[in-house]
Motif scaffolding. Sequence first.
Motif, PDB file in Angstrom:
ATOM      1  N   VAL A  98       0.874  -1.170   0.000  1.00 28.15           N
ATOM      2  CA  VAL A  98       0.000   0.000   0.000  1.00 28.15           C
ATOM      3  C   VAL A  98       0.913   1.222   0.000  1.00 28.15           C
ATOM      4  CG1 VAL A  98      -1.807   1.251   1.218  1.00 28.15           C
ATOM      5  CG2 VAL A  98      -1.758  -1.261   1.289  1.00 28.15           C
ATOM      6  N   PRO A  99       0.910   2.031  -1.046  1.00 28.93           N
ATOM      7  CA  PRO A  99       1.861   3.141  -1.141  1.00 28.93           C
ATOM      8  C   PRO A  99       1.775   4.094   0.059  1.00 28.93           C
ATOM      9  CG  PRO A  99       0.747   2.807  -3.239  1.00 28.93           C
ATOM     10  CD  PRO A  99       0.046   1.941  -2.240  1.00 28.93           C
ATOM     11  N   PHE A 100       2.946   4.519   0.531  1.00 33.13           N
ATOM     12  CA  PHE A 100       3.092   5.513   1.603  1.00 33.13           C
ATOM     13  C   PHE A 100       2.488   5.052   2.931  1.00 33.13           C
ATOM     14  CE2 PHE A 100       2.522   7.856  -2.462  1.00 33.13           C
ATOM     15  CZ  PHE A 100       3.837   8.264  -2.620  1.00 33.13           C
ATOM     16  N   SER A 101       2.324   3.751   3.113  1.00 30.95           N
ATOM     17  CA  SER A 101       1.753   3.213   4.361  1.00 30.95           C
ATOM     18  C   SER A 101       2.780   2.301   5.020  1.00 30.95           C
ATOM     19  CB  SER A 101       0.448   2.456   4.085  1.00 30.95           C
ATOM     20  OG  SER A 101      -0.539   3.315   3.581  1.00 30.95           O
ATOM     21  N   TYR A 102       3.737   2.898   5.727  1.00 33.30           N
ATOM     22  CA  TYR A 102       4.802   2.102   6.336  1.00 33.30           C
ATOM     23  C   TYR A 102       5.335   2.807   7.576  1.00 33.30           C
ATOM     24  CZ  TYR A 102       7.766   5.528   3.956  1.00 33.30           C
ATOM     25  OH  TYR A 102       8.330   6.696   3.522  1.00 33.30           O
ATOM     26  N   ASP A 103       6.068   2.042   8.384  1.00 31.27           N
ATOM     27  CA  ASP A 103       6.742   2.618   9.541  1.00 31.27           C
ATOM     28  C   ASP A 103       7.838   1.665   9.986  1.00 31.27           C
ATOM     29  OD1 ASP A 103       7.358   4.397  11.563  1.00 31.27           O
ATOM     30  OD2 ASP A 103       5.864   3.611  12.954  1.00 31.27           O
ATOM     31  N   PHE A 104       8.879   2.237  10.590  1.00 34.83           N
ATOM     32  CA  PHE A 104       9.967   1.458  11.169  1.00 34.83           C
ATOM     33  C   PHE A 104      10.308   2.070  12.518  1.00 34.83           C
ATOM     34  CE2 PHE A 104      10.240   0.863   6.646  1.00 34.83           C
ATOM     35  CZ  PHE A 104      10.484  -0.492   6.516  1.00 34.83           C
ATOM     36  N   THR A 105      10.711   1.226  13.451  1.00 37.82           N
ATOM     37  CA  THR A 105      11.035   1.715  14.780  1.00 37.82           C
ATOM     38  C   THR A 105      12.073   0.798  15.397  1.00 37.82           C
ATOM     39  OG1 THR A 105      10.057   2.465  16.869  1.00 37.82           O
ATOM     40  CG2 THR A 105       9.280   0.363  16.015  1.00 37.82           C
ATOM     41  N   GLN A 106      12.564   1.180  16.576  1.00 36.95           N
ATOM     42  CA  GLN A 106      13.494   0.347  17.321  1.00 36.95           C
ATOM     43  C   GLN A 106      12.825  -0.159  18.585  1.00 36.95           C
ATOM     44  OE1 GLN A 106      16.567   3.262  17.675  1.00 36.95           O
ATOM     45  NE2 GLN A 106      17.741   2.476  15.942  1.00 36.95           N
ATOM     46  N   VAL A 107      13.171  -1.355  18.970  1.00 37.12           N
ATOM     47  CA  VAL A 107      12.612  -1.961  20.173  1.00 37.12           C
ATOM     48  C   VAL A 107      13.057  -1.163  21.394  1.00 37.12           C
ATOM     49  CG1 VAL A 107      12.602  -4.041  21.612  1.00 37.12           C
ATOM     50  CG2 VAL A 107      12.510  -4.246  19.112  1.00 37.12           C
ATOM     51  N   ASN A 108      12.118  -0.899  22.285  1.00 36.22           N
ATOM     52  CA  ASN A 108      12.367  -0.089  23.480  1.00 36.22           C
ATOM     53  C   ASN A 108      13.098  -0.888  24.564  1.00 36.22           C
ATOM     54  OD1 ASN A 108      11.081   2.301  22.532  1.00 36.22           O
ATOM     55  ND2 ASN A 108       9.085   1.361  22.932  1.00 36.22           N
ATOM     56  N   PRO A 109      13.512  -0.209  25.645  1.00 31.87           N
ATOM     57  CA  PRO A 109      14.260  -0.903  26.707  1.00 31.87           C
ATOM     58  C   PRO A 109      13.526  -2.070  27.351  1.00 31.87           C
ATOM     59  CG  PRO A 109      14.549   1.467  26.923  1.00 31.87           C
ATOM     60  CD  PRO A 109      13.518   1.260  25.865  1.00 31.87           C
TER      61      PRO A 109
END
Length: 456
Positions: free
Chosen positions: A245-256
């Motif tokens: 789905v165009p422009f529908s994304y996210d990336f993150t880092q795992v929290n503590p």
Amino acid sequence: MRNDLGVTFIFLIGCALVLTGCLAVKDEPGSEDAAASGQELENELSEEASGKDSGSSGSDLGNLEVWIGGEVTVTEDKITIKGESNLLPGTSIDSSGVNDVGFASTNFIDSTTVKDDGSFYFEFPGRESSIAVDLKLSNRNEETKEHYGENLEKVTGPQVYRTKEHGKYEVKADFIIDTDKEMPYTFSIETPEWGEVPDDYGDPHVWMEADVTSDHNYLYFHGKSNLLEGSQIGGNLRQASGGIVPFSYDFTQVNPDGSFELRVRYTNLRDGMYMPITYEPDSNSWEDVVAAYGEEGEKLEGDLVHKNDDGKQYAELQVMLDAPDLNPPEEVGMTVEEEEIKMQVPDDLLFDFDESALKKEAKDTLDDILKDLADLEKGTVIHINGHTDNVGDPEYNKKLSEKRARAVWDYMKKDGEIDGLDVHIQGYGDTKPIASNEKEEGRSKNRRVEIVINPQ
């Protein structure tokens, strides 16, 4: 599992085998002198701050258990941050911002100095799109390094995070400026409350789980895992066919504490869509993480593990989304917030420029929508709302939007199939945009007729 979309979400949860990791520990084993020294300094600072209320600005300036807070005000013209902290006066705080498509915003790159009472201030220009903001403690000057540590290793508290380099830390407050909200508005910078670290943190048997909520702009994936802090995960929303789905994304880092949050913009929720939450070695540069899982993911094993075309391994949790049992035309956007469902019908499917009479081909679009509405329970509340862009006279636009909403209702009610519904008609003109009116792309999104089921 509970869902806040009013629909059912199925979570496919698997496991991947990885090398055992360990929690970040700021004092190496045996460094009792360092720990004692840090504790003595913290006790001294606490004694200096005695008699002041804990948690208020200036109450414990210099305490090694750092906190950064304050109030953010968002208007059309500017964004201001009236910050509070217990940082040493003269300490620098750096700001940065990343927009919805992952690009840095130069307007948010700035620095300020903490005042004698722990307060600080930022001011940025107004925004057309949402942005994620970071406020970070800077250790550029020697006094900061001496007090908080060369690598901020002396600092404690829930706003301390590991960095990509082993033994180095960052202290930050982060938040999102949501320009989809009605302005002006104000909110407080929140301090995260981390949960307990999983008993099997860093265990070779890796797991992930997630719950989902939504509003009419974003899907929010709230997850938990035993992945090492700093592991980068995320992905791109997918159609049932597997296409992105165009422009529908996210990336993150795992929290503590192993938790993670993904915020994915969407405009059209459909049955069979899913969100892959993926760990890929190529996307990670944290030394501990790469060492644990392998530079090519070769140490990964388990049900979540797959190989790409290059033979590298990755782990992926697929969160399946079951959309409302409605099937409007593909060109019609559909979003959900709790029980409220919105269908966004672009005006060019219905009307010619500056007209309120339905085009001939508009009837095919409305007939498909009618099939869904006819299946709703008697008495269901429906709002038919007309909207325009901001070009032209506001009063004229309001009347035009109401005429268009009325034209849609006049056509839909003619065969009597939805007579049992509680229907309301409203024209809003240009007062409720869903995109920026600065460019034609945004203006075209704002010219629409909304069909709202179960309006809040």
